[in-house]
Motif scaffolding. Structure first.
Motif, PDB file in Angstrom:
ATOM      1  N   ASP A 121      35.576  19.265  63.519  1.00  0.00           N
ATOM      2  CA  ASP A 121      36.500  20.402  63.519  1.00  0.00           C
ATOM      3  C   ASP A 121      35.796  21.736  63.712  1.00  0.00           C
ATOM      4  OD1 ASP A 121      38.772  18.830  63.087  1.00  0.00           O
ATOM      5  OD2 ASP A 121      38.495  18.860  60.916  1.00  0.00           O
ATOM      6  N   THR A 122      34.473  21.772  63.546  1.00  0.00           N
ATOM      7  CA  THR A 122      33.749  23.039  63.607  1.00  0.00           C
ATOM      8  C   THR A 122      32.268  22.797  63.892  1.00  0.00           C
ATOM      9  OG1 THR A 122      33.074  24.995  62.323  1.00  0.00           O
ATOM     10  CG2 THR A 122      33.447  22.970  61.099  1.00  0.00           C
ATOM     11  N   PRO A 123      31.610  23.720  64.609  1.00  0.00           N
ATOM     12  CA  PRO A 123      30.161  23.604  64.815  1.00  0.00           C
ATOM     13  C   PRO A 123      29.371  24.078  63.599  1.00  0.00           C
ATOM     14  CG  PRO A 123      30.985  25.546  65.940  1.00  0.00           C
ATOM     15  CD  PRO A 123      32.194  24.826  65.411  1.00  0.00           C
ATOM     16  N   LEU A 124      30.039  24.703  62.626  1.00  0.00           N
ATOM     17  CA  LEU A 124      29.351  25.217  61.443  1.00  0.00           C
ATOM     18  C   LEU A 124      28.856  24.078  60.556  1.00  0.00           C
ATOM     19  CD1 LEU A 124      31.687  28.162  60.346  1.00  0.00           C
ATOM     20  CD2 LEU A 124      29.634  28.253  61.762  1.00  0.00           C
ATOM     21  N   ARG A 125      27.664  24.259  60.009  1.00  0.00           N
ATOM     22  CA  ARG A 125      27.090  23.299  59.064  1.00  0.00           C
ATOM     23  C   ARG A 125      26.665  24.091  57.822  1.00  0.00           C
ATOM     24  NH1 ARG A 125      29.546  20.957  62.067  1.00  0.00           N
ATOM     25  NH2 ARG A 125      28.975  19.282  63.500  1.00  0.00           N
ATOM     26  N   PRO A 126      27.628  24.396  56.952  1.00  0.00           N
ATOM     27  CA  PRO A 126      27.342  25.260  55.809  1.00  0.00           C
ATOM     28  C   PRO A 126      26.515  24.569  54.742  1.00  0.00           C
ATOM     29  CG  PRO A 126      29.549  24.373  55.651  1.00  0.00           C
ATOM     30  CD  PRO A 126      29.014  23.931  56.983  1.00  0.00           C
ATOM     31  N   SER A 127      26.017  25.362  53.816  1.00  0.00           N
ATOM     32  CA  SER A 127      25.289  24.855  52.657  1.00  0.00           C
ATOM     33  C   SER A 127      26.211  24.874  51.444  1.00  0.00           C
ATOM     34  CB  SER A 127      24.053  25.717  52.377  1.00  0.00           C
ATOM     35  OG  SER A 127      23.176  25.737  53.481  1.00  0.00           O
ATOM     36  N   LEU A 128      25.845  24.120  50.406  1.00  0.00           N
ATOM     37  CA  LEU A 128      26.611  24.143  49.172  1.00  0.00           C
ATOM     38  C   LEU A 128      26.684  25.566  48.625  1.00  0.00           C
ATOM     39  CD1 LEU A 128      25.355  20.975  47.245  1.00  0.00           C
ATOM     40  CD2 LEU A 128      27.679  21.402  48.057  1.00  0.00           C
ATOM     41  N   GLY A 129      27.871  25.981  48.233  1.00  0.00           N
ATOM     42  CA  GLY A 129      28.053  27.311  47.670  1.00  0.00           C
ATOM     43  C   GLY A 129      28.365  28.381  48.690  1.00  0.00           C
ATOM     44  N   ASP A 130      28.317  28.050  49.984  1.00  0.00           N
ATOM     45  CA  ASP A 130      28.652  29.033  51.016  1.00  0.00           C
ATOM     46  C   ASP A 130      30.147  29.341  50.985  1.00  0.00           C
ATOM     47  OD1 ASP A 130      26.062  29.156  51.857  1.00  0.00           O
ATOM     48  OD2 ASP A 130      26.389  28.168  53.782  1.00  0.00           O
ATOM     49  N   PHE A 131      30.475  30.596  51.283  1.00  0.00           N
ATOM     50  CA  PHE A 131      31.867  30.992  51.457  1.00  0.00           C
ATOM     51  C   PHE A 131      32.200  31.050  52.946  1.00  0.00           C
ATOM     52  CE2 PHE A 131      31.367  32.367  47.112  1.00  0.00           C
ATOM     53  CZ  PHE A 131      32.628  32.182  46.572  1.00  0.00           C
ATOM     54  N   LEU A 132      33.435  30.701  53.276  1.00  0.00           N
ATOM     55  CA  LEU A 132      33.908  30.703  54.656  1.00  0.00           C
ATOM     56  C   LEU A 132      35.303  31.313  54.707  1.00  0.00           C
ATOM     57  CD1 LEU A 132      32.995  26.991  55.501  1.00  0.00           C
ATOM     58  CD2 LEU A 132      31.655  28.995  56.153  1.00  0.00           C
ATOM     59  N   HIS A 133      35.629  31.938  55.839  1.00  0.00           N
ATOM     60  CA  HIS A 133      37.006  32.344  56.096  1.00  0.00           C
ATOM     61  C   HIS A 133      37.674  31.206  56.871  1.00  0.00           C
ATOM     62  CE1 HIS A 133      37.273  36.331  54.492  1.00  0.00           C
ATOM     63  NE2 HIS A 133      36.185  36.743  55.133  1.00  0.00           N
ATOM     64  N   LEU A 134      38.698  30.614  56.270  1.00  0.00           N
ATOM     65  CA  LEU A 134      39.384  29.458  56.853  1.00  0.00           C
ATOM     66  C   LEU A 134      40.801  29.844  57.246  1.00  0.00           C
ATOM     67  CD1 LEU A 134      39.676  26.357  57.411  1.00  0.00           C
ATOM     68  CD2 LEU A 134      40.421  26.149  55.027  1.00  0.00           C
ATOM     69  N   THR A 135      41.124  29.684  58.527  1.00  0.00           N
ATOM     70  CA  THR A 135      42.495  29.849  59.017  1.00  0.00           C
ATOM     71  C   THR A 135      43.066  28.449  59.204  1.00  0.00           C
ATOM     72  OG1 THR A 135      41.898  31.903  60.155  1.00  0.00           O
ATOM     73  CG2 THR A 135      43.952  30.830  60.811  1.00  0.00           C
ATOM     74  N   TYR A 136      44.253  28.201  58.672  1.00  0.00           N
ATOM     75  CA  TYR A 136      44.723  26.818  58.582  1.00  0.00           C
ATOM     76  C   TYR A 136      46.246  26.740  58.534  1.00  0.00           C
ATOM     77  CZ  TYR A 136      45.712  27.984  53.735  1.00  0.00           C
ATOM     78  OH  TYR A 136      46.224  28.577  52.613  1.00  0.00           O
ATOM     79  N   TYR A 137      46.739  25.492  58.627  1.00  0.00           N
ATOM     80  CA  TYR A 137      48.132  25.194  58.301  1.00  0.00           C
ATOM     81  C   TYR A 137      48.144  23.946  57.434  1.00  0.00           C
ATOM     82  CZ  TYR A 137      47.949  21.727  62.145  1.00  0.00           C
ATOM     83  OH  TYR A 137      47.613  20.679  62.976  1.00  0.00           O
TER      84      TYR A 137
END
Length: 210
Positions: free
Chosen positions: A102-118
């Motif tokens: 769903d995304t190319p991002l590979r975040p780390s534990l504890g990272d914050f993200l802006h998520l647009t969703y339904y």
């Protein structure tokens, strides 16, 4: 457009308010993943009142996404083997998995993200977060904080884990910290959707060999 039921010639369209609409067609140029705009009206039928779609037309992706909900979420779990990570919407709220596809991002534990969703409801009535756009951010909130306390290491079946201020520390976090003895630590913790806090990193404050 969430789904194209070609057998029934019906598009399943989910609005920016996560309301599901059905659009019947004889022939369509649309497919799953397309963004559209339309008018709705209510129609009386034998089973009650239903919502109908009129004037269906294409909509630019950026314009459409801007109408959907965006939340600041925190990453509380990562599973590389299953190629997904888990996010939480807020304190006392639910979370869901985000697949690597769903995304190319590979975040780390504890990272914050802006998520647009339904929100989509499956056949069993379970609601799931469906991501439309995920972006990195420096924004934070109360779902991540730093605590200080005394770390106590435990052993079970050749596995090392620990507790700090009664919060469980997974073996992988303990190993990553390099801590081998009970000691005072500073720990970053994040809120998890099971209504518990999870340690995502440790820094020793004053370790003493035992």
């Amino acid at each position: 457009i969430d789904y194209d039921n070609q057998d029934k010639k019906t598009l399943h369209i989910i609005s920016c308010n996560s309301e599901l609409f059905f659009y019947k067609y004889m022939k369509t140029a649309y497919s799953k993943g397309d963004f559209v705009k339309f008018r709705t009206y209510r129609k009386n039928v034998s089973k009650g009142i239903i919502a109908e779609i009129a004037d269906l037309s294409p909509c630019p992706k950026d314009e459409a996404i801007s109408k959907f909900s965006t939340r600041l979420v925190v990453v509380d779990d990562i599973n590389d083997a299953k190629k997904l990570f888990h996010v939480v919407l807020g304190i006392g709220e639910t979370g869901d998995v985000i697949r690597y596809s769903d995304t190319p991002l590979r975040p780390s534990l504890g990272d914050f993200l802006h998520l647009t969703y339904y929100i989509k409801q499956n056949k069993e009535g379970v609601k799931h977060i469906m991501p439309l756009q995920i972006q990195t951010t420096e924004d934070t909130n109360e779902m991540r904080k730093t605590i200080q306390g005394y770390l106590e290491i435990k052993h079970k079946n050749d596995t090392r884990f620990a507790f700090v201020n009664h919060i469980y520390v997974h073996a992988s976090i303990l190993a990553k910290s390099g801590i081998t003895n009970d000691c005072y630590v500073s720990a970053d913790i994040v809120y998890s959707s099971d209504d518990k806090w999870r340690v995502v990193s440790l820094v020793p404050a004053s370790c003493n060999s035992q």
